[in-house]
Motif scaffolding. Structure first.
Motif, short mmCIF file in Angstrom:
data_model
loop_
_atom_site.label_atom_id
_atom_site.label_comp_id
_atom_site.label_asym_id
_atom_site.label_seq_id
_atom_site.Cartn_x
_atom_site.Cartn_y
_atom_site.Cartn_z
N LEU A 162 -63.99 -51.85 8.73
CA LEU A 162 -64.28 -50.49 8.23
C LEU A 162 -65.59 -49.97 8.82
O LEU A 162 -65.67 -48.82 9.27
CB LEU A 162 -64.38 -50.49 6.70
N MET A 163 -66.61 -50.82 8.83
CA MET A 163 -67.92 -50.37 9.36
C MET A 163 -67.79 -49.97 10.83
O MET A 163 -68.27 -48.91 11.24
CB MET A 163 -68.96 -51.49 9.23
N ASN A 164 -67.12 -50.82 11.61
CA ASN A 164 -66.97 -50.51 13.04
C ASN A 164 -66.19 -49.21 13.23
O ASN A 164 -66.52 -48.38 14.08
CB ASN A 164 -66.25 -51.65 13.77
N GLY A 165 -65.12 -49.06 12.42
CA GLY A 165 -64.30 -47.85 12.52
C GLY A 165 -65.12 -46.60 12.18
O GLY A 165 -65.06 -45.60 12.91
N ILE A 166 -65.87 -46.64 11.10
CA ILE A 166 -66.67 -45.49 10.69
C ILE A 166 -67.69 -45.15 11.78
O ILE A 166 -67.87 -43.99 12.16
CB ILE A 166 -67.39 -45.78 9.34
N ASN A 167 -68.33 -46.19 12.31
CA ASN A 167 -69.37 -45.93 13.32
C ASN A 167 -68.79 -45.38 14.63
O ASN A 167 -69.38 -44.48 15.25
CB ASN A 167 -70.19 -47.20 13.57
N ALA A 168 -67.61 -45.89 15.00
CA ALA A 168 -66.98 -45.38 16.22
C ALA A 168 -66.60 -43.91 16.04
O ALA A 168 -66.88 -43.06 16.90
CB ALA A 168 -65.74 -46.22 16.55
N MET A 169 -66.02 -43.57 14.88
CA MET A 169 -65.59 -42.18 14.65
C MET A 169 -66.80 -41.26 14.53
O MET A 169 -66.80 -40.15 15.05
CB MET A 169 -64.79 -42.09 13.35
#
Ligand SMILES: Cc1ncc(COP(=O)(O)O)c(C=O)c1O
Length: 407
Positions: free
Chosen positions: A317-324
């Motif tokens: 989730l953290m990686n996804g949020i940061n990428a978006m």
């Protein structure tokens, strides 16, 4: 705009006439800007899903502000609590389950040679502080972070006697500031109590804990971990296991019984021995169904290797949020530790950051995801739930992007 939670709003208006704040928990008061969007009432939960009074469904990341670690209404834990309830809730002498649970915690928590039980986070941090004062014969406390609503921990706030203010010294999460406070109050400090910040990396946390351990040992001050949030969540044995730095005392509550009300003070045998001369006693301290629930929770956490899951899902989730966030050029960033990470909002000034945070919450809630100040991951958040959540976050961020363009 019409409310998406009209029944909830109406009940909250009614509650405000009889309940100060309208609710028992500060973090459950609906924010003014989210009235008509954030549900004031949740009536049902199962796994990672919750339903509000208006029958809207959400994937929950608030998790009752932290007590839920396996999932809502988790069968194994509920069955253990109900079996216990069938033979009584609280008795005229101690119930054997408390010995079993105390022994379990001494096997699970690195600092735990002895254990006492109470009911809430504020109670166990307060008990730990009193034990530290009794053990050292000193009165001052150095504190970093929030530890609950009791007098000692909130100096300078309304309703707390002025005579107590100078006994608690607050320090930020900085070794230099801690050292300064320890030196300034040398010979007067019983303990340094800390809870982990939500915006630091593992390395920063480990470094600070090591420094705190060395400084408190040098000054003859007890080191107390408030593990109300981190206990049973970062690892079976909490932050002290994850970071390999062991305190003298530690306080646990929230997740230890997957939502049932219980707290524990654990610590070194010689320090916990101070309990003998101290008056800390509670009618409900030995209540048995929460202890049965705690035993079942700990067993399930261990057998299912739940922490591997929490770190994996949180990291995704953290990686996804940061990428978006960076894709779309929005100041939205996940930070902290994966099982309980925080999301930071940055705009051109503090007010713009606050507006971004409100917009993010609004867009997630209307799409069926319940966010929070910190995101609590549970064993019930499946891969499918995680992917659905990331899809909702993308739609929410795209909507916010469109709005900012048109503004
Ligand atoms: C780090 C920490 N310590 C202590 C407490 C107080 O716990 P309780 O609300 O159960 O009294 C909280 C509550 O959120 C907390 O986050």
């Amino acid at each position: 705009m019409t409310s998406r939670v009209p029944k909830g709003d109406a009940l909250y208006e009614r509650a405000l006439r009889t309940i100060p704040w309208g609710t028992q928990t500060g973090s459950k008061r609906p924010a003014a800007e989210l009235r008509g969007i954030a549900p004031p009432y949740i009536v049902r939960g199962k796994g990672c899903r919750i339903w509000d009074l208006d029958e809207n469904e959400y994937i929950d990341y608030k998790m009752a502000c932290g007590p839920i670690i396996l999932g809502h209404a988790y069968d194994r834990v509920n069955a253990a609590a109900m079996a216990q309830m069938a033979s009584g809730v609280v008795h005229s002498a101690a119930h054997p389950v408390e010995v079993e649970l105390a022994e379990e915690l001494t096997r699970t928590v690195p600092c735990a040679e002895m254990v006492r039980f109470l009911k809430s986070g504020a109670e166990v941090t307060s008990a730990a502080v009193r034990i530290a004062r009794a053990h050292t014969g000193r009165e001052k406390v150095i504190s970093s972070g929030y530890h609950g609503w009791h007098d000692w921990s909130l100096p300078g706030t309304k309703g707390v006697p002025a005579a107590l203010h100078e006994l608690t010294v607050s320090v930020p999460w900085e070794a230099g500031k801690l050292e300064e406070a320890l030196e300034r109050h040398r010979g007067q400090v019983a303990c340094f109590i800390l809870s982990l910040p939500y915006d630091r990396t593992e390395e920063e946390i480990r470094d600070f804990l090591k420094a705190a351990r060395a400084l408190t040992t040098r000054e003859g001050v007890l080191l107390v971990y408030d593990e109300i949030v981190t206990g049973f969540r970062l690892a079976m044995g909490g932050a002290q296991e994850r970071f390999g730095v062991v305190p003298d005392l530690a306080a646990f509550s929230k997740a230890m019984a997957n939502g049932f009300p219980i707290g524990a003070v654990t610590g070194r045998r010689d320090v916990m021995a101070a309990w003998e001369g101290v008056s800390i006693s509670s009618t409900f301290g030995g209540e048995a169904f929460s202890m049965a629930a705690a035993l079942a929770t700990v067993a399930e956490l261990r057998e299912k290797r739940v922490h591997d899951h929490l770190w994996k899902v949180g990291t995704r989730l953290m990686n996804g949020i940061n990428a978006m966030g960076s894709d779309l050029g929005l100041g939205i960033r996940a930070e902290g530790l994966a099982p309980v990470f925080s999301v930071r909002f940055e705009g051109k000034d503090a007010e713009a950051g606050r507006r971004l945070s409100v917009a993010f919450q609004r867009e997630l809630l209307t799409r069926g995801v319940m966010p929070y100040l910190v995101w609590y991951i549970t064993y019930s958040h499946s891969e499918q739930d995680t992917e659905r959540t990331l899809q909702v976050i993308r739609e929410a961020m795209e909507e916010i992007k469109r709005e900012t363009k048109n503004a």
